[in-house]
Motif scaffolding. Structure first.
Motif, PDB file in Angstrom:
ATOM      1  N   UNK A  22       0.867  -1.091   0.060  1.00 15.47           N
ATOM      2  CA  UNK A  22      -0.037   0.039   0.050  1.00 15.47           C
ATOM      3  C   UNK A  22       0.695   1.428  -0.181  1.00 15.47           C
ATOM      4  N   UNK A  23       1.927   1.065   0.679  1.00 16.41           N
ATOM      5  CA  UNK A  23       2.913   2.359   0.687  1.00 16.41           C
ATOM      6  C   UNK A  23       3.529   2.444  -0.438  1.00 16.41           C
ATOM      7  N   UNK A  28       3.985   5.454  -5.371  1.00 20.34           N
ATOM      8  CA  UNK A  28       4.125   5.776  -7.023  1.00 20.34           C
ATOM      9  C   UNK A  28       3.093   6.670  -7.440  1.00 20.34           C
ATOM     10  N   UNK A  29       1.871   6.608  -6.851  1.00 17.80           N
ATOM     11  CA  UNK A  29       0.882   7.455  -7.151  1.00 17.80           C
ATOM     12  C   UNK A  29       1.130   9.027  -6.987  1.00 17.80           C
ATOM     13  N   UNK A  30       1.777   9.434  -5.837  1.00 11.87           N
ATOM     14  CA  UNK A  30       2.402  10.875  -5.643  1.00 11.87           C
ATOM     15  C   UNK A  30       3.439  11.036  -6.594  1.00 11.87           C
ATOM     16  N   UNK A  33       1.578  12.075  -9.893  1.00 10.49           N
ATOM     17  CA  UNK A  33       0.965  13.393  -9.705  1.00 10.49           C
ATOM     18  C   UNK A  33       1.880  14.265  -9.567  1.00 10.49           C
ATOM     19  N   UNK A  34       3.085  14.380  -8.999  1.00 14.12           N
ATOM     20  CA  UNK A  34       3.974  15.307  -9.041  1.00 14.12           C
ATOM     21  C   UNK A  34       4.652  15.617 -10.448  1.00 14.12           C
ATOM     22  N   UNK A  35       4.742  14.409 -11.250  1.00 14.31           N
ATOM     23  CA  UNK A  35       5.272  14.656 -12.627  1.00 14.31           C
ATOM     24  C   UNK A  35       4.234  15.470 -13.473  1.00 14.31           C
ATOM     25  N   UNK A  69      -1.681  10.161 -16.121  1.00  9.86           N
ATOM     26  CA  UNK A  69      -3.000   9.971 -15.357  1.00  9.86           C
ATOM     27  C   UNK A  69      -3.438   8.680 -15.657  1.00  9.86           C
ATOM     28  N   UNK A  70      -3.304   8.081 -16.682  1.00 12.35           N
ATOM     29  CA  UNK A  70      -3.625   6.510 -17.072  1.00 12.35           C
ATOM     30  C   UNK A  70      -2.807   5.728 -15.891  1.00 12.35           C
ATOM     31  N   UNK A  71      -1.618   5.976 -15.908  1.00 15.26           N
ATOM     32  CA  UNK A  71      -0.903   5.016 -15.050  1.00 15.26           C
ATOM     33  C   UNK A  71      -1.466   5.448 -13.431  1.00 15.26           C
ATOM     34  N   UNK A  72      -1.900   6.635 -13.184  1.00 18.62           N
ATOM     35  CA  UNK A  72      -2.307   6.817 -11.783  1.00 18.62           C
ATOM     36  C   UNK A  72      -3.782   5.967 -11.615  1.00 18.62           C
TER      37      UNK A  72
END
Length: 129
Positions: A22-23, A28-30, A33-35, A69-72
């Motif tokens: 989960x971490x 990875x999501x963060x 989003x920064x990218x 966004x797809x990866x997110x």
């Protein structure tokens, strides 16, 4: 003679490993989003001093942002799936390649039979052959 064969690495889900996954998903999501934010910043910067076509520039940046966004969305889906899994479930973590000895008289079916290495909290607990 030796051949290379794929072997699955499966992980038994524990509280510890679930929390770790989960971490990793959250990090990875963060990062993605920064990218996206960085790409928007770079786009604005280039549009102000650009010698390139504004339309072309916007398209390229939008494509990169959409990819992230797809990866997110994929990471969010994986997080949802992880939440539904019960402790003790086995999940395929990855595949590795193994060298297998093949000699005359070997049974091909036995050699090519699916194998898996089962780990629990980074310790090999079983090898399925």
């Amino acid at each position: 003679m030796q051949i290379i064969k794929k072997v699955q690495i499966k992980q038994v889900l524990t509280e510890n490993s679930k929390q770790k996954m989960q971490t990793n998903f959250h990090d990875h999501k963060m990062r993605l989003e920064q990218e996206c934010q960085q790409l928007l910043f770079e786009q604005r910067k280039l549009l102000n001093k650009s010698t390139y076509s504004k339309h072309e520039l916007e398209q390229r940046f939008q494509q990169e942002i959409n990819n992230r966004k797809e990866k997110i969305k994929l990471v969010e889906f994986k997080m949802e799936q992880l939440d539904m899994l019960e402790i003790g479930s086995e999940i395929v973590e990855k595949e590795v390649e193994a060298l297998v000895e093949v000699t005359e008289g070997s049974h091909w079916h036995e050699i090519m039979k699916e194998q898996a290495i089962i780990i629990k909290d980074d310790v090999v607990i079983r090898i399925d052959e």
